[in-house]
Every structure is written in C-alpha cells, then in structure tokens.
Motif scaffolding. Structure first.
Motif, PDB file in Angstrom:
ATOM      1  N   GLN A 135      -0.147  -7.912   4.700  1.00 42.69           N
ATOM      2  CA  GLN A 135      -1.469  -7.285   4.707  1.00 42.69           C
ATOM      3  C   GLN A 135      -2.103  -7.387   6.089  1.00 42.69           C
ATOM      4  O   GLN A 135      -2.710  -6.416   6.567  1.00 42.69           O
ATOM      5  CB  GLN A 135      -2.371  -7.956   3.674  1.00 42.69           C
ATOM      6  CG  GLN A 135      -3.802  -7.407   3.685  1.00 42.69           C
ATOM      7  CD  GLN A 135      -4.647  -7.930   2.550  1.00 42.69           C
ATOM      8  OE1 GLN A 135      -4.187  -7.985   1.418  1.00 42.69           O
ATOM      9  NE2 GLN A 135      -5.877  -8.332   2.839  1.00 42.69           N
ATOM     10  N   GLU A 136      -1.950  -8.520   6.734  1.00 40.62           N
ATOM     11  CA  GLU A 136      -2.540  -8.699   8.062  1.00 40.62           C
ATOM     12  C   GLU A 136      -1.926  -7.724   9.068  1.00 40.62           C
ATOM     13  O   GLU A 136      -2.638  -7.153   9.912  1.00 40.62           O
ATOM     14  CB  GLU A 136      -2.332 -10.141   8.542  1.00 40.62           C
ATOM     15  CG  GLU A 136      -3.139 -11.188   7.772  1.00 40.62           C
ATOM     16  CD  GLU A 136      -2.623 -11.422   6.352  1.00 40.62           C
ATOM     17  OE1 GLU A 136      -1.424 -11.113   6.098  1.00 40.62           O
ATOM     18  OE2 GLU A 136      -3.400 -11.892   5.508  1.00 40.62           O
TER      19      GLU A 136
ATOM     20  N   LEU B 282      -3.335  -4.244   8.414  1.00 46.82           N
ATOM     21  CA  LEU B 282      -4.700  -4.104   8.910  1.00 46.82           C
ATOM     22  C   LEU B 282      -4.714  -3.914  10.420  1.00 46.82           C
ATOM     23  O   LEU B 282      -5.465  -3.081  10.950  1.00 46.82           O
ATOM     24  CB  LEU B 282      -5.530  -5.337   8.533  1.00 46.82           C
ATOM     25  CG  LEU B 282      -5.758  -5.581   7.038  1.00 46.82           C
ATOM     26  CD1 LEU B 282      -6.536  -6.871   6.819  1.00 46.82           C
ATOM     27  CD2 LEU B 282      -6.479  -4.405   6.387  1.00 46.82           C
TER      28      LEU B 282
ATOM     29  N   ALA C 271     -10.268  -5.515   5.759  1.00 46.76           N
ATOM     30  CA  ALA C 271      -9.809  -5.815   4.404  1.00 46.76           C
ATOM     31  C   ALA C 271     -10.580  -5.019   3.353  1.00 46.76           C
ATOM     32  O   ALA C 271     -10.018  -4.612   2.328  1.00 46.76           O
ATOM     33  CB  ALA C 271      -9.929  -7.320   4.135  1.00 46.76           C
TER      34      ALA C 271
END
Length: 248
Positions: free
Chosen positions: A131-132, A135, A142
């Motif tokens: 997820q990081e 992003l 987020a």
C-alpha cells in the motif's frame, strides 16, 4: 519480412527461435509460436522429415507480431493485414514504437501516464506493490486510496498487495478529479468492466477446460484478441458519444 524463397536447409529450429525471442518476450512459448503459425502469421520452411526451419525473416516477423500485441493492443487480424500488405508490396510494415513503462516517475504529468502496456491480459509474474508503494507511485494519500477501494476502482490481491495497473488507475482517477469527477461517479466504469470480464470468461473458460495441451495457449490468445477489440470498441463508442453530445 516475407517468408518466401528461403533455403530450407539452414534454418533455425523452433527451440532456437524461442531462445531468441525470450530475450525480449519472456512469456512466449513454443505453443504460442505454433499458434501464430496456425493463424498464418508466419510460415516456416520444413525439412524432409517435417521439422520446422525458421529463417531470420521469420524471427523478425514473429518479433513484430509479439510487439504489436504486447505494446499496442493490435488484434491478430490487423497485424496479419499489415504483414500481408508488406509481403505483396502494397505497403510497408509500420514500425511500432515501444510505449512508456507501466510505472512512471511520481512527478511525471498525469497525461504522460499512458495506456497499460499490454497485452498481458493473461496471467503471469507481476510486480507486487505494498500500500505504501502504491501511494508513493500514484501520488495519493491513504484517504484517497480508501475511496478508490470503496467504489471498487482499485482492488488488492488476496495477499493484500496491488499490481502496477492499480497505480495507473489511481493516477487516472486523480487526474479526472481535477475536472470535478469524483470516484463515486466512476462506479459505472467498474460495473462495465466487470460485465466485460464476465462475458470474456464465458467464452474462454470452456477452452481452458480442454485436455488438449495447446488449449491454454489458444485461450490466452482469445483473451488477448477480445480484450484488444474491447478496448477499441469502448474508445470508439466514447468518442462517438462525445461528438454526438457536442453536436459535431
């Protein structure tokens, strides 16, 4: 790129051709080469014993076909028409430039994101993003990602990772928000895509279930062809609709 007039005693075996092509096309298989031959995209010579022998022109022809599929969504029918025109002298084979990489620098303009490369509508080894990483690559926070997931525009895999296409989706939606379009407005895109996937699955699932060892290769090609045609049709319908709404 014509396959005519080759000597049949000094060609390459299909295994040797595969080794050459895999340097640029890691997913190509012997079954894929045989499929392209069956579709008339390449016509290798044969030895007296019936073994295929590919000339250098055949290898270049295969490279053209594979690049046209992978990088430009071209259906085999269109590719064959170009090659046939070149073979008959009616026109040259158009050089196909390689499109930009899937993952672009995070400071690149949104309009430079480009279409996803490929034809890789079939399964294969993909880069997995946390997820990081998503992003950072997409340039969103987020909260924005949560909204994309809420409306089904971005979906992580079973292990919680994202694929590179999620970056392009996120950046595309981000660019659209600058025109006042919010993620909730795009649910229709998700629904339409799911309907297309369902339609394609109905067509290819029976082929995948065949015991014929060549069945998976054929099914993969059907997916590529239908996906390419689907992208083309969608683009044309949107263009026609916009022209109609503008009174053009």
């Amino acid at each position: 790129m014509t396959a005519a007039g080759r000597p049949q005693s000094h060609g390459l075996s299909i295994g040797a051709v595969l080794a050459q092509l895999r340097q640029d096309f890691p997913d190509v298989t012997i079954s894929k080469i045989r499929f392209l031959e069956a579709e008339g995209l390449v016509q290798p010579g044969r030895t007296a014993s019936g073994y295929r022998q590919f000339a250098a022109a055949d290898v270049e022809r295969l490279r053209f076909v594979l690049a046209a599929q992978r990088d430009h969504y071209l259906p085999l029918k269109v590719i064959k028409e170009q090659l046939d025109a070149a073979d008959s002298g009616a026109g040259p084979v158009v050089a196909l430039p390689r499109p930009p990489r899937r993952l672009v620098p995070i400071d690149a303009p949104a309009e430079n994101v480009g279409l996803p490369v490929a034809a890789d509508f079939t399964t294969g080894k993909e880069l997995r993003l946390t997820q990081e990483e998503l992003l950072e690559q997409a340039g969103i926070d987020a909260a924005a990602l949560a909204e994309l997931q809420q409306y089904g525009l971005v979906r992580p895999g079973p292990a919680g990772f994202f694929d590179p296409d999620a970056v392009l989706v996120a950046r595309t939606v981000k660019a659209m928000t600058e025109f006042g379009i919010e993620p909730r407005h795009l649910r229709a895109f998700r629904a339409a895509a799911d309907r297309e996937v369902g339609l394609l699955e109905q067509i290819v699932t029976p082929v995948y279930r065949h015991r014929d060892p060549e069945a998976k290769s054929r099914a993969d090609e059907v997916v590529r062809e239908l996906a390419a045609l689907s992208v083309t049709l969608h683009t044309l319908l949107v263009k026609a609709g916009i022209r109609g709404a503008a009174g053009c």
